[in-house]
Write a protein that holds these residues in place. Sequence first.
Motif, PDB file in Angstrom:
ATOM      1  N   PRO A 132      16.397  -2.398   9.265  1.00  0.00           N
ATOM      2  CA  PRO A 132      15.361  -3.022   8.434  1.00  0.00           C
ATOM      3  C   PRO A 132      15.740  -3.145   6.959  1.00  0.00           C
ATOM      4  O   PRO A 132      15.326  -4.096   6.292  1.00  0.00           O
ATOM      5  N   SER A 133      16.545  -2.231   6.437  1.00  0.00           N
ATOM      6  CA  SER A 133      16.940  -2.331   5.026  1.00  0.00           C
ATOM      7  C   SER A 133      17.818  -3.562   4.782  1.00  0.00           C
ATOM      8  O   SER A 133      17.738  -4.196   3.734  1.00  0.00           O
ATOM      9  N   ARG A 134      18.645  -3.912   5.759  1.00  0.00           N
ATOM     10  CA  ARG A 134      19.445  -5.154   5.638  1.00  0.00           C
ATOM     11  C   ARG A 134      18.543  -6.365   5.671  1.00  0.00           C
ATOM     12  O   ARG A 134      18.762  -7.337   4.942  1.00  0.00           O
ATOM     13  N   ILE A 135      17.525  -6.321   6.513  1.00  0.00           N
ATOM     14  CA  ILE A 135      16.560  -7.422   6.574  1.00  0.00           C
ATOM     15  C   ILE A 135      15.874  -7.565   5.218  1.00  0.00           C
ATOM     16  O   ILE A 135      15.758  -8.673   4.683  1.00  0.00           O
ATOM     17  N   ARG A 136      15.414  -6.457   4.651  1.00  0.00           N
ATOM     18  CA  ARG A 136      14.717  -6.520   3.363  1.00  0.00           C
ATOM     19  C   ARG A 136      15.610  -7.097   2.266  1.00  0.00           C
ATOM     20  O   ARG A 136      15.158  -7.877   1.428  1.00  0.00           O
ATOM     21  N   LYS A 137      16.889  -6.742   2.293  1.00  0.00           N
ATOM     22  CA  LYS A 137      17.834  -7.272   1.303  1.00  0.00           C
ATOM     23  C   LYS A 137      17.958  -8.791   1.426  1.00  0.00           C
ATOM     24  O   LYS A 137      17.868  -9.521   0.442  1.00  0.00           O
ATOM     25  N   VAL A 138      18.155  -9.261   2.638  1.00  0.00           N
ATOM     26  CA  VAL A 138      18.307 -10.698   2.868  1.00  0.00           C
ATOM     27  C   VAL A 138      16.990 -11.423   2.597  1.00  0.00           C
ATOM     28  O   VAL A 138      16.980 -12.497   1.979  1.00  0.00           O
ATOM     29  N   MET A 139      15.895 -10.831   3.014  1.00  0.00           N
ATOM     30  CA  MET A 139      14.596 -11.473   2.800  1.00  0.00           C
ATOM     31  C   MET A 139      14.276 -11.586   1.308  1.00  0.00           C
ATOM     32  O   MET A 139      13.620 -12.533   0.881  1.00  0.00           O
ATOM     33  N   SER A 140      14.757 -10.653   0.526  1.00  0.00           N
ATOM     34  CA  SER A 140      14.577 -10.719  -0.920  1.00  0.00           C
ATOM     35  C   SER A 140      15.266 -11.974  -1.484  1.00  0.00           C
ATOM     36  O   SER A 140      14.705 -12.681  -2.328  1.00  0.00           O
ATOM     37  N   LEU A 141      16.473 -12.249  -1.006  1.00  0.00           N
ATOM     38  CA  LEU A 141      17.181 -13.469  -1.418  1.00  0.00           C
ATOM     39  C   LEU A 141      16.406 -14.717  -1.007  1.00  0.00           C
ATOM     40  O   LEU A 141      16.283 -15.669  -1.780  1.00  0.00           O
ATOM     41  N   LEU A 142      15.884 -14.714   0.214  1.00  0.00           N
ATOM     42  CA  LEU A 142      15.145 -15.864   0.725  1.00  0.00           C
ATOM     43  C   LEU A 142      13.822 -16.061  -0.009  1.00  0.00           C
ATOM     44  O   LEU A 142      13.396 -17.190  -0.243  1.00  0.00           O
ATOM     45  N   ARG A 143      13.185 -14.964  -0.376  1.00  0.00           N
ATOM     46  CA  ARG A 143      11.926 -15.059  -1.119  1.00  0.00           C
ATOM     47  C   ARG A 143      12.168 -15.678  -2.497  1.00  0.00           C
ATOM     48  O   ARG A 143      11.413 -16.541  -2.938  1.00  0.00           O
ATOM     49  N   LYS A 144      13.241 -15.269  -3.152  1.00  0.00           N
ATOM     50  CA  LYS A 144      13.569 -15.814  -4.472  1.00  0.00           C
ATOM     51  C   LYS A 144      13.818 -17.313  -4.416  1.00  0.00           C
ATOM     52  O   LYS A 144      13.584 -18.026  -5.400  1.00  0.00           O
ATOM     53  N   GLN A 145      14.290 -17.797  -3.288  1.00  0.00           N
ATOM     54  CA  GLN A 145      14.562 -19.226  -3.107  1.00  0.00           C
ATOM     55  C   GLN A 145      13.359 -19.992  -2.556  1.00  0.00           C
ATOM     56  O   GLN A 145      13.442 -21.201  -2.340  1.00  0.00           O
ATOM     57  N   GLY A 146      12.258 -19.295  -2.280  1.00  0.00           N
ATOM     58  CA  GLY A 146      11.040 -19.954  -1.822  1.00  0.00           C
ATOM     59  C   GLY A 146      10.955 -20.213  -0.328  1.00  0.00           C
ATOM     60  O   GLY A 146      10.069 -20.937   0.122  1.00  0.00           O
ATOM     61  N   MET A 178      33.308 -15.089   5.722  1.00  0.00           N
ATOM     62  CA  MET A 178      31.878 -15.295   5.622  1.00  0.00           C
ATOM     63  C   MET A 178      31.190 -13.955   5.864  1.00  0.00           C
ATOM     64  O   MET A 178      31.637 -13.177   6.693  1.00  0.00           O
ATOM     65  N   ASN A 179      30.104 -13.721   5.161  1.00  0.00           N
ATOM     66  CA  ASN A 179      29.404 -12.454   5.353  1.00  0.00           C
ATOM     67  C   ASN A 179      28.247 -12.605   6.344  1.00  0.00           C
ATOM     68  O   ASN A 179      27.858 -13.716   6.696  1.00  0.00           O
ATOM     69  N   SER A 180      27.719 -11.502   6.770  1.00  0.00           N
ATOM     70  CA  SER A 180      26.672 -11.536   7.798  1.00  0.00           C
ATOM     71  C   SER A 180      25.300 -11.897   7.241  1.00  0.00           C
ATOM     72  O   SER A 180      24.389 -12.194   8.014  1.00  0.00           O
ATOM     73  N   GLU A 181      25.130 -11.906   5.917  1.00  0.00           N
ATOM     74  CA  GLU A 181      23.826 -12.247   5.341  1.00  0.00           C
ATOM     75  C   GLU A 181      23.369 -13.637   5.766  1.00  0.00           C
ATOM     76  O   GLU A 181      22.197 -13.871   6.009  1.00  0.00           O
ATOM     77  N   PHE A 182      24.318 -14.570   5.852  1.00  0.00           N
ATOM     78  CA  PHE A 182      23.969 -15.931   6.272  1.00  0.00           C
ATOM     79  C   PHE A 182      23.388 -15.930   7.686  1.00  0.00           C
ATOM     80  O   PHE A 182      22.329 -16.504   7.936  1.00  0.00           O
ATOM     81  N   THR A 183      24.066 -15.271   8.605  1.00  0.00           N
ATOM     82  CA  THR A 183      23.588 -15.218   9.985  1.00  0.00           C
ATOM     83  C   THR A 183      22.249 -14.500  10.076  1.00  0.00           C
ATOM     84  O   THR A 183      21.336 -14.954  10.785  1.00  0.00           O
ATOM     85  N   ILE A 184      22.104 -13.402   9.343  1.00  0.00           N
ATOM     86  CA  ILE A 184      20.833 -12.674   9.333  1.00  0.00           C
ATOM     87  C   ILE A 184      19.723 -13.562   8.771  1.00  0.00           C
ATOM     88  O   ILE A 184      18.607 -13.596   9.304  1.00  0.00           O
ATOM     89  N   ALA A 185      20.020 -14.300   7.712  1.00  0.00           N
ATOM     90  CA  ALA A 185      19.015 -15.177   7.100  1.00  0.00           C
ATOM     91  C   ALA A 185      18.580 -16.276   8.062  1.00  0.00           C
ATOM     92  O   ALA A 185      17.380 -16.521   8.238  1.00  0.00           O
ATOM     93  N   VAL A 186      19.546 -16.938   8.685  1.00  0.00           N
ATOM     94  CA  VAL A 186      19.205 -18.010   9.630  1.00  0.00           C
ATOM     95  C   VAL A 186      18.401 -17.443  10.793  1.00  0.00           C
ATOM     96  O   VAL A 186      17.352 -17.987  11.168  1.00  0.00           O
ATOM     97  N   HIS A 187      18.861 -16.347  11.364  1.00  0.00           N
ATOM     98  CA  HIS A 187      18.164 -15.727  12.491  1.00  0.00           C
ATOM     99  C   HIS A 187      16.728 -15.373  12.094  1.00  0.00           C
ATOM    100  O   HIS A 187      15.778 -15.669  12.827  1.00  0.00           O
ATOM    101  N   SER A 188      16.564 -14.764  10.927  1.00  0.00           N
ATOM    102  CA  SER A 188      15.235 -14.353  10.476  1.00  0.00           C
ATOM    103  C   SER A 188      14.320 -15.547  10.253  1.00  0.00           C
ATOM    104  O   SER A 188      13.144 -15.525  10.648  1.00  0.00           O
ATOM    105  N   LEU A 189      14.839 -16.609   9.647  1.00  0.00           N
ATOM    106  CA  LEU A 189      14.023 -17.802   9.414  1.00  0.00           C
ATOM    107  C   LEU A 189      13.651 -18.493  10.715  1.00  0.00           C
ATOM    108  O   LEU A 189      12.527 -18.970  10.877  1.00  0.00           O
ATOM    109  N   VAL A 190      14.579 -18.538  11.648  1.00  0.00           N
ATOM    110  CA  VAL A 190      14.289 -19.138  12.959  1.00  0.00           C
ATOM    111  C   VAL A 190      13.226 -18.308  13.676  1.00  0.00           C
ATOM    112  O   VAL A 190      12.291 -18.844  14.270  1.00  0.00           O
ATOM    113  N   TYR A 191      13.346 -16.994  13.592  1.00  0.00           N
ATOM    114  CA  TYR A 191      12.341 -16.109  14.196  1.00  0.00           C
ATOM    115  C   TYR A 191      10.969 -16.374  13.585  1.00  0.00           C
ATOM    116  O   TYR A 191       9.984 -16.546  14.312  1.00  0.00           O
ATOM    117  N   LEU A 192      10.889 -16.449  12.271  1.00  0.00           N
ATOM    118  CA  LEU A 192       9.608 -16.727  11.618  1.00  0.00           C
ATOM    119  C   LEU A 192       9.098 -18.130  11.971  1.00  0.00           C
ATOM    120  O   LEU A 192       7.894 -18.327  12.149  1.00  0.00           O
TER     121      LEU A 192
END
Length: 140
Positions: free
Chosen positions: A36-50, A1-15
Amino acid sequence: MNSEFTIAVHSLVYLASRPDRMATSDAIARNVNTHPSRIRKVMSLLRKQGYIATKEGIGGGYLLECLPENATLADIYRATSIGSIKPNWCSGDKQGNCSIASQMAAVMDEIFSDTEKKMLQHLEEMTVRDVLERVRIAHR
């Protein structure tokens, strides 16, 4: 499993913990403890999914766009990491000289695929709201 999933969940929970408040990639990165560049990468995926909305420029950042109780961890995994449970590996004998080696890659692919399906079933039962509640309980 890659870390993008954990970063995405953490970021969404924070928001989700800051409803109606924007957060910059720097602020989220400090909270997640990553660049922050890793955050922007993951957030781009999350933005595309709404899942999130963005505002650029001064005073901009990320805002939760979904209801935390509707965002399942399975959906977030699909958006960020589907297929990542299977390691990059090269095994087997493509010429068929060995009955074990010639079938190993296909069998392992099936095992990883089955594992990912079962994991997704489990993650389907959890939402961003559930994770936020677990964090709040653990913090008490």
